[in-house]
Design a protein around this motif. Structure first.
Motif, PDB file in Angstrom:
ATOM      1  N   PHE A   1       0.816  -1.207   0.000  1.00 12.79           N
ATOM      2  CA  PHE A   1       0.000   0.000   0.000  1.00 12.79           C
ATOM      3  C   PHE A   1       0.853   1.263   0.000  1.00 12.79           C
ATOM      4  CE2 PHE A   1      -2.142   3.423   2.306  1.00 12.79           C
ATOM      5  CZ  PHE A   1      -3.220   3.618   1.468  1.00 12.79           C
ATOM      6  N   ALA A   2       1.925   1.281   0.789  1.00 14.52           N
ATOM      7  CA  ALA A   2       2.769   2.480   0.878  1.00 14.52           C
ATOM      8  C   ALA A   2       3.384   2.817  -0.485  1.00 14.52           C
ATOM      9  CB  ALA A   2       3.874   2.284   1.911  1.00 14.52           C
ATOM     10  N   TYR A   3       3.787   1.804  -1.218  1.00 18.51           N
ATOM     11  CA  TYR A   3       4.374   2.006  -2.544  1.00 18.51           C
ATOM     12  C   TYR A   3       3.365   2.657  -3.489  1.00 18.51           C
ATOM     13  CZ  TYR A   3       5.942   0.704  -7.226  1.00 18.51           C
ATOM     14  OH  TYR A   3       6.294   0.720  -8.554  1.00 18.51           O
ATOM     15  N   TRP A   4       2.176   2.052  -3.576  1.00 17.78           N
ATOM     16  CA  TRP A   4       1.176   2.568  -4.514  1.00 17.78           C
ATOM     17  C   TRP A   4       0.637   3.920  -4.056  1.00 17.78           C
ATOM     18  CZ3 TRP A   4       1.438   0.926  -9.107  1.00 17.78           C
ATOM     19  CH2 TRP A   4       1.859  -0.362  -9.369  1.00 17.78           C
ATOM     20  N   ALA A   5       0.521   4.134  -2.761  1.00 20.16           N
ATOM     21  CA  ALA A   5       0.055   5.432  -2.268  1.00 20.16           C
ATOM     22  C   ALA A   5       1.052   6.527  -2.635  1.00 20.16           C
ATOM     23  CB  ALA A   5      -0.146   5.387  -0.756  1.00 20.16           C
TER      24      ALA A   5
END
Length: 167
Positions: A27-31
């Motif tokens: 999630f952190a990557y895509w966010a």
């Protein structure tokens, strides 16, 4: 006896924008990718809207038929700039994914681009003033370039970093 070097876990490379989140791609990557791309698109989209409005205001004194022709031509030129930027970025991403640079080549490219940036910024001020009518198509070209490069599943820098991590 195991050497200390072989028992250490290799650290992933910290990439621009995504940091070390590219390893797990959660999630952190895509966010991060969505927020950074969204911010840049909103900012440059706002500049593009101001330029289109400015050009429309610039030609508002022309007779009705000529004003419509100028507006349509400018919008078409802007759309062509966006499509051209998109196509160029997709070609660059395809080439980068086919043959990603080595970490040393990537560092050399980034270093040369950073050292050239101040001179390019100073050299770009006069043409910006002279070429005001063509700024919207150029900005659309840049937005196309940005979006095509951002809307790929895996960034070319990630391929290089992943290969280096696997070694």
């Amino acid at each position: 006896m195991v050497s200390q070097v072989s028992s250490e876990v290799p650290r992933p490379a910290k990439l621009p924008v995504v940091g070390t989140t590219w390893v797990r791609r959660g999630f952190a990557y895509w966010a991060r990718r969505v927020l950074m791309t969204g911010f840049v698109v909103v900012v440059f989209g706002g500049f593009l809207a101001l330029l289109l409005y400015g050009f429309s205001d610039l030609v508002s004194g022309l007779p009705g038929g000529w004003r419509a022709v100028c507006d349509v031509a400018y919008w078409l030129l802007t759309a062509a700039g966006g499509a051209w930027g998109w196509a160029r970025a997709r070609r660059q991403v395809r080439e980068a994914m086919a043959a990603p640079p080595t970490p040393a080549e990537a560092r050399a490219r980034a270093s040369s681009a950073q050292s050239a940036a101040p001179g390019r910024a100073m050299a770009g001020r006069l043409p910006v003033a002279v070429l005001f009518p063509f700024l919207a198509p150029l900005l659309a070209w840049f937005l196309g370039l940005l979006l095509a490069g951002a809307l790929v599943r895996q960034l070319p820098a990630e391929i290089t970093a992943r290969r280096a991590l696997e070694r």
